[in-house]
Design a protein around this motif. Structure first.
Motif, mmCIF file in Angstrom:
data_model
loop_
_atom_site.group_PDB
_atom_site.id
_atom_site.type_symbol
_atom_site.label_atom_id
_atom_site.label_comp_id
_atom_site.label_asym_id
_atom_site.label_seq_id
_atom_site.Cartn_x
_atom_site.Cartn_y
_atom_site.Cartn_z
ATOM 1 N N GLY A 1 -53.593 5.643 109.059
ATOM 2 C CA GLY A 1 -54.341 4.822 108.112
ATOM 3 C C GLY A 1 -55.343 3.916 108.778
ATOM 4 N N TYR A 2 -55.373 3.915 110.129
ATOM 5 C CA TYR A 2 -56.317 3.075 110.856
ATOM 6 C C TYR A 2 -56.979 3.901 111.954
ATOM 7 N N SER A 3 -58.168 3.472 112.301
ATOM 8 C CA SER A 3 -58.923 4.182 113.332
ATOM 9 C C SER A 3 -59.803 3.172 114.073
ATOM 10 N N GLY A 4 -60.566 3.670 115.035
ATOM 11 C CA GLY A 4 -61.423 2.812 115.848
ATOM 12 C C GLY A 4 -60.831 2.606 117.226
ATOM 13 N N LYS A 5 -61.664 2.180 118.157
ATOM 14 C CA LYS A 5 -61.205 1.974 119.526
ATOM 15 C C LYS A 5 -60.083 0.954 119.582
ATOM 16 N N TYR A 6 -60.167 -0.077 118.720
ATOM 17 C CA TYR A 6 -59.152 -1.126 118.694
ATOM 18 C C TYR A 6 -58.344 -1.101 117.387
ATOM 19 N N CYS A 7 -58.369 0.055 116.706
ATOM 20 C CA CYS A 7 -57.662 0.198 115.418
ATOM 21 C C CYS A 7 -58.152 -0.831 114.405
ATOM 22 N N GLU A 8 -59.417 -1.218 114.503
ATOM 23 C CA GLU A 8 -59.964 -2.262 113.646
ATOM 24 C C GLU A 8 -60.424 -1.745 112.293
ATOM 25 N N CYS A 9 -60.491 -0.436 112.119
ATOM 26 C CA CYS A 9 -61.045 0.134 110.890
ATOM 27 C C CYS A 9 -59.944 0.757 110.044
ATOM 28 N N PRO A 10 -59.763 0.273 108.820
ATOM 29 C CA PRO A 10 -58.832 0.969 107.918
ATOM 30 C C PRO A 10 -59.468 2.233 107.378
ATOM 31 N N GLU A 11 -58.646 3.142 106.916
ATOM 32 C CA GLU A 11 -59.182 4.383 106.360
ATOM 33 C C GLU A 11 -59.828 4.115 105.005
ATOM 34 N N CYS A 12 -60.768 4.962 104.631
ATOM 35 C CA CYS A 12 -61.430 4.834 103.334
ATOM 36 C C CYS A 12 -60.541 5.418 102.247
ATOM 37 N N ILE A 13 -60.254 4.601 101.247
ATOM 38 C CA ILE A 13 -59.390 5.029 100.146
ATOM 39 C C ILE A 13 -60.255 5.647 99.041
ATOM 40 N N ASP A 14 -59.901 6.849 98.603
ATOM 41 C CA ASP A 14 -60.610 7.536 97.510
ATOM 42 C C ASP A 14 -62.106 7.661 97.801
#
Length: 791
Positions: free
Chosen positions: A542-555
């Motif tokens: 549910g998270y991404s980015g080099k530092y896991c700073e980006c949540p996934e896009c919902i819908d």
């Protein structure tokens, strides 16, 4: 107060919903923090563990679907599997002679698969059956002080039969008597043949226990058996009743106990009893073996060899044989037997017996009904399996209470117990199948739980792994149960990090921290949304980015938008938060005056999302019901009403009533407007110079149509004569009613005061001095008997 309760209910409901959502959101995340199979499966029921060697994800503990999506072989996924299967559930029914049984407990057998730390619930239903068989054994103290009681029992024989019939038609009765061990110090040796010699009487030699009559439905046999029995005696004031009670319990064939019957022993005595350890005084030092030792005549033969049984041993046999005891005792020993009853945990009852046993029938009836009206379920679960009982005792309580018993039950009424079962730990003996019985000490029925315990992860039990598994861990550890167990000085998911240098460990963690505008200020490790391994963040799903700073896009539909760090950026021709709206649908949000959502909100997929506090289809309604569209349509409506009433002719009505795009409109006059949505008020002065309010409503089915519905009110002038007469009549009636009420209240108050005065007058006393003498004197002139007599 009522409004406050409603508000509190809504608040609590909202909090519960929030907690449920929070649990669902965080439930999966809790799986990630575990690096052992047992800890993973014990954290959450939906957590699963991957043992696949080819699985390259740093997380072995995820949900089953997440593991499969990350290419973990389904054959190498260990999941929690629990369930409840009802094996046998015969319907509850009263005693039936054709089957010779009743059904009071439902279900009768359940198979449960338990998972550690996860609770399961099932329901047990109990209903006391009508006309259930009763086996009653009368165990009587026949020492010298109980001689009158034996005579009373013989005299009440016929009434005893009637009393048992009133309880149940299926009854049997047996009889036995006891005294004490026939030796010193319980009896004097020279009095063993006639222990009543000290009282100047002759009686039966002392015996411990004598079984006179097996259980029978012939009451005459019972009476004859009691008549044939003889009183005996002993030296001390303690009796050997517990020896006799143990023999009555364990000699099931000689006594004749039926398995399906409710079995009750009436223990009648006026004395105390010996307990375990007292037999040493008589040389009986061997621990009671809890076996039957009756000879052909029914005599207990081993009383001088075995010690008295303990209360604990007696209790266990009562539970094992499903027998209940009624201690019918006299007042001098009542308190002692009550204390014993508290230790017997629902298998006994104590009733006060009169000195000659004349109330024995009432005691039997009361005790039997007491056993029927109460139920207490216990179980033989091991320490690592916990059972918790909840019930409202057949609606005796508003809510469920944590208790395994109920009192004051009604015959034929069902009582439900909700039982929660939890596996607290794994069995240390390696036995993963258990049988647990849930039963009441006095019932012949029970619920059998066939418990299957889910074993701990099998890979955890295999022990050491072969050396060729070190290649999975870069030769710096051993691959075991899906994880690398690194050697000292090495770390990381696959033991790829050299941790021998403390500074290098700190540097590795710094690489997982996101720098802020100030380079000296760093964020938390992996934004607290992942784990740092060798300077690289492995983000939670549910998270991404080099530092896991980006949540996934919902819908976020990737065909209509691009996802940039948790936000949907719409492609050309699409709009909305999810980019699922075509751009041209904004026309549905346009008001007749050309504004989009009245400039008080945003148009999303043809619908207005209003800013607080504005509401309405076009966000046109604001504070104190201020309505932009009402103001917009008001000139048009005024003109149409005046034209309808004939007071004015609107020549430019099309220009007045068309919108900014010059789209034609429609209107209609009605007698009454239904509904509240889109309702407006316009005020006009009619030909009588009266202010008159008219209602109208607006509707815009689509961007090309405007529709007005107008309700015209004919406001007539008020007749002053009629109004004056009405006011005068109302004033007169109101005054008359007030006057009547005042007069009635005054008379009622006067009547109460007068009644109070009369009551006080009745109780008043004239206080006079005893020395006071009234000055008034009365004299009577005597009457003459003869008219000729003169004075």
């Amino acid at each position: 107060m009522f409004c406050l309760k409603i508000l509190l209910f809504i608040l609590l409901f909202t909090v519960q919903i929030f907690e449920i959502k929070s649990t669902n959101l965080n439930g999966d995340r809790q799986c990630y923090v575990h690096d052992t199979c047992e800890g993973c499966l014990g954290e959450n029921f939906y957590c699963a563990w991957c043992t696949d060697k080819t699985h390259k994800m740093p997380y072995r503990c995820l949900t089953y679907s997440e593991l499969v999506n990350n290419n973990c072989s389904p054959d190498n996924i260990w999941v929690n599997k629990q369930g409840i299967d009802i094996i046998s559930a015969d319907e509850l029914r009263d005693f039936q002679s054709d089957s010779n049984r009743a059904t009071q407990v439902k279900p009768q057998k359940i198979h449960i698969k338990l998972v550690k730390s996860h609770t399961q619930q099932f329901k047990l239903t109990y209903r006391p059956a009508l006309n259930n068989p009763l086996d009653l054994y009368y165990l009587m103290d026949l020492t010298w002080t109980m001689r009158d009681d034996r005579k009373t029992l013989v005299r009440l024989g016929a009434k005893l039969s009637e009393a048992l019939k009133n309880l149940t038609a299926n009854h049997r009765i047996g009889f036995g008597s006891f005294a004490d061990k026939p030796t010193m110090p319980m009896i004097m040796p020279h009095l063993i043949d006639n222990p009543c010699a000290a009282e100047g009487h002759s009686c039966e030699p002392t015996y411990s226990f004598r079984h006179h009559l097996p259980l029978t439905d012939d009451i005459d046999k019972f009476v004859k058996s009691v008549k044939r029995s003889r009183v005996t005696g002993n030296l001390d004031n303690l009796e050997g009743g517990i020896d006799a009670l143990m023999q009555v319990i364990v000699c099931t064939e000689r006594i004749g106990w039926k398995k399906e019957a409710r079995k009750i022993v009436v223990f009648a005595t006026d004395g105390f009893m010996h307990f375990a350890g007292d037999g040493i005084l008589a040389g009986a030092s061997i621990k009671n073996d809890r076996k039957c030792h009756l000879d052909e005549s029914g005599e207990y033969t081993e009383s001088l060899f075995f010690d008295y049984p303990s209360l604990e041993e007696t209790y266990r046999e009562l539970v094992k044989q499903k027998i209940s005891v009624v201690y019918a005792v006299t007042g001098n020993v009542y308190q002692t037997y009550q204390e014993m009853d508290h230790l017997m945990n629902g298998t006994s009852n104590v009733e006060k017996l009169s000195m000659d046993s004349s109330n024995i029938l009432e005691l039997i009836k009361t005790s039997y009904e007491t056993f029927l009206k109460r139920v207490k379920f216990t179980d033989n679960s091991p320490p690592f399996i916990h059972l918790n009982y909840e019930t409202n005792c057949g609606n005796q309580f508003e809510n469920l209470r944590q208790r395994n018993y109920c009192n004051d039950l009604k015959m034929g009424k069902e009582v439900e117990f909700y039982i929660n079962i939890t596996l607290k730990a794994f069995p240390t003996d390696g036995m993963y199948h258990r049988t647990i019985l849930i039963e009441d000490p006095g019932l012949s029925e029970h619920l059998e739980l066939d418990v299957e315990i889910q074993e701990a992860c099998p890979c955890d039990e295999k022990g050491a792994v072969e050396e060729n598994e070190r290649a999975m861990c870069n030769e710096h550890g051993i691959f075991h149960c899906g994880r690398c167990k690194c050697d000292d000085g090495w770390g990381g998911v696959f033991c790829e990090c050299n941790l021998s240098n403390t500074n290098s460990t700190f540097t590795i963690q710094e690489e997982c921290r996101q720098p802020f505008k100030n380079p000296a200020q760093l964020g938390p490790i992996c934004s607290e949304r992942g784990e740092c391994d060798c300077g690289k963040c492995y983000c939670f799903p549910g998270y991404s980015g080099k530092y896991c700073e980006c949540p996934e896009c919902i819908d976020c539909d990737l065909e209509k938008a691009d996802c940039f760090c948790g936000k949907c950026v719409c492609k050309y021709g699409w709009s909305g938060n999810r980019c699922n709206c075509e751009a041209e649908v904004d026309d549905s949000c346009k008001t007749p005056n050309g504004e989009i959502c009245s400039e008080r909100g945003e148009c999303q997929c043809g619908e207005c999302l209003c800013k607080a506090p504005f509401v309405g289809r076009f966000c046109e309604i604001g504070w104190e019901n201020e309505n932009k569209l009402c103001q917009y349509y008001e000139p048009c409506v005024k003109c149409l009403i005046q034209q309808k009433l004939g007071s004015r002719f609107c020549e430019n009505i099309s220009d007045i009533c068309s919108n900014t795009d010059k789209i034609n409109f429609q209107y209609s006059f009605v007698t009454e407007i239904n509904g509240e949505e889109g309702r407006c008020v316009v005020r006009l002065i009619n030909h009588n110079d009266n202010k008159c309010d008219h209602l109208f409503s607006y509707d815009r089915p689509d961007s090309s149509n405007n529709f007005l519905t107008i309700q015209v009110t004919d406001c007539k002038p008020v007749n002053p004569l009629v109004m004056g007469g009405f006011i005068s009549l109302f004033t007169f009636l109101f005054g008359f009613i007030v006057l009547v009420i005042y007069v009635c209240c005054t008379r009622i108050a006067d009547a109460r005061e007068y009644a109070k005065f009369e009551e006080q007058k009745k109780h008043s006393t004239l206080m006079e001095s005893p020395l006071y003498e009234s000055p008034i004197r009365k004299y009577l002139v005597p009457q003459l008997e003869d008219d000729n007599m003169t004075i």
